[in-house]
Design an enzyme around this catalytic site. Structure first.
Site, PDB file in Angstrom:
ATOM      1  N   TYR A 109       0.858  -1.190   0.000  1.00 38.00           N
ATOM      2  CA  TYR A 109       0.000   0.000   0.000  1.00 38.00           C
ATOM      3  C   TYR A 109       0.887   1.231   0.000  1.00 38.00           C
ATOM      4  CZ  TYR A 109      -3.157   3.677   1.534  1.00 38.00           C
ATOM      5  OH  TYR A 109      -3.869   4.846   1.618  1.00 38.00           O
ATOM      6  N   GLU A 197      -3.496   7.754  -4.101  1.00 36.42           N
ATOM      7  CA  GLU A 197      -3.452   6.468  -3.407  1.00 36.42           C
ATOM      8  C   GLU A 197      -3.237   5.337  -4.403  1.00 36.42           C
ATOM      9  OE1 GLU A 197      -6.053   4.713   0.143  1.00 36.42           O
ATOM     10  OE2 GLU A 197      -7.125   4.626  -1.769  1.00 36.42           O
TER      11      GLU A 197
END
Length: 386
Positions: A109, A197
């Site tokens: 992530y 993101e």
């Protein structure tokens, strides 16, 4: 303003960042042609909406034949996809992204965001990427790593290395990651983003690092100087009332109550909503028409509020500083006549020429209730809405 995944990846590519090859399609046949053009024996078909959690909601499918590409695209396009991150009725899928598949060894992530506490851009990373990152952040926050960037220097090499070591990257993956972070930082700053993101950021079987997904949000306050980004706005992904408010250049957020609110100033709007709740009611929206509200703005505000069929009463709370209350009162009277308002309207005016404004409302002959105080206005609005 949010962007679709395929739009975000186009922006990444302009920053010399490699992404999986993919083509957006607006119908099932175009999706099949996209798969043919990409080649290979398997593809990923992704619903394009402004929300995360698409995988868990069935909006991302791996398929291994052109017939399956057609079937999955047809099943997604033209319907609303409900995820954990969007409204209860979901968002419409108008396009799908058909992408090549990659041999994935690990999922990480990575995101960039504006950290309001430090007033800096921050990198957030975790070795536990993928669909369950929210649960990881909640249950094991120590697995989430953060590096904040000096606004003059940007992300530094030692910060890239620190994150790469913490993510247990080695060899080519380590080098790719350390090259990627400065590139992402430049894209973030150059496009006035508030969020970038990548979930997941994948390590492939041949030990390369690649953004498999990408979510971008642009700072609305910067759109005036980012015309090309502003043109990417997709109003089908937001509430119709919010889209109308954006066109009218007023700040509107749809809520679930039955009392429409129109206020000049964000702080005053929050106080108004609090008092409605205190009196036992529920606001239907946040609507800030700005400190320089005009009769035209008020009329536009009424139209936006009344797009919501749940609104049973409207509360207008205006503090006349920059603009005189008598001018606003005339605007309210004009708007009630023009829009043909059928629900009770409660008005609280305070500030410059407030007495004259209240007199104009009282003599208008319209069903407008003028309140002396904000508390009285909230109470009257709640009573009328019930």
């Amino acid at each position: 303003m949010n962007l679709h995944e395929y739009q975000a990846k186009q922006i990444l590519r302009t920053g010399n960042i490699s992404t999986p090859r993919g083509i957006a399609a607006a119908n099932a046949e175009a999706a099949v042609e996209a798969a043919r053009e990409l080649g290979g024996v398997a593809w990923v078909v992704k619903a394009q909406i402004h929300a995360g959690g698409r995988g868990k909601a069935g909006g991302v499918k791996v398929v291994k034949s052109l017939d399956d590409v057609r079937a999955v695209a047809a099943s997604l396009l033209g319907r609303k996809l409900v995820t954990l991150q969007n409204a209860p009725d979901g968002q419409p899928v108008n396009e799908v992204l058909v992408e090549e598949t990659l041999p994935i060894a690990r999922e990480l992530y990575l995101s960039l965001l504006v950290d309001r506490e430090t007033e800096r851009v921050a990198f957030v990373a975790s070795a536990a990427g993928g669909m369950d990152i929210e649960e990881v952040a909640h249950a094991t926050p120590e697995k989430v790593l953060t590096e904040t960037c000096d606004p003059l220097l940007g992300v530094q090499d030692y910060q890239c290395r620190a994150l790469a070591f913490a993510l247990d990257l080695k060899g080519d993956a380590f080098k790719d990651f350390c090259r990627l972070l400065p590139q992402l930082y430049r894209v973030f700053v150059a496009n006035d983003l508030s969020l970038l993101e990548i979930n997941p950021l994948v390590v492939t079987a041949d030990n390369r690092v690649l953004p498999l997904d990408c979510k971008m949000s642009v700072d609305d306050n910067a759109l005036y100087r980012r015309k090309s980004l502003a043109e990417l706005r997709d109003d089908s992904q937001v509430d119709a009332k919010e889209a109308a408010a954006n066109a009218a250049n007023v700040n509107y957020v749809a809520l679930t109550g039955n009392i429409g609110c129109m206020v000049n100033g964000a702080g005053l709007a929050m106080a108004t909503m609090d008092l409605i709740q205190l009196e036992g009611g529920a606001p239907a929206n946040f609507l800030d028409v700005g400190g320089g509200a005009t009769p035209e703005t008020v009329a536009q505000g009424f139209k936006i509020i009344l797009l919501d069929p749940n609104v049973k009463a409207v509360l207008i709370n205006i503090f006349g500083g920059i603009v005189r209350c008598d001018v606003i009162a005339e605007g309210i009277i004009q708007a009630v006549k023009e829009v043909d308002v059928k629900v009770p309207v409660v008005v609280r005016l305070e500030g410059t020429n407030a007495e004259l404004g209240r007199k104009l409302l009282a003599e208008s002959g319209l069903a407008i209730l003028a309140a002396e105080s904000l508390t009285q206005a909230a109470r009257l609005a709640v009573e009328r809405a019930q």
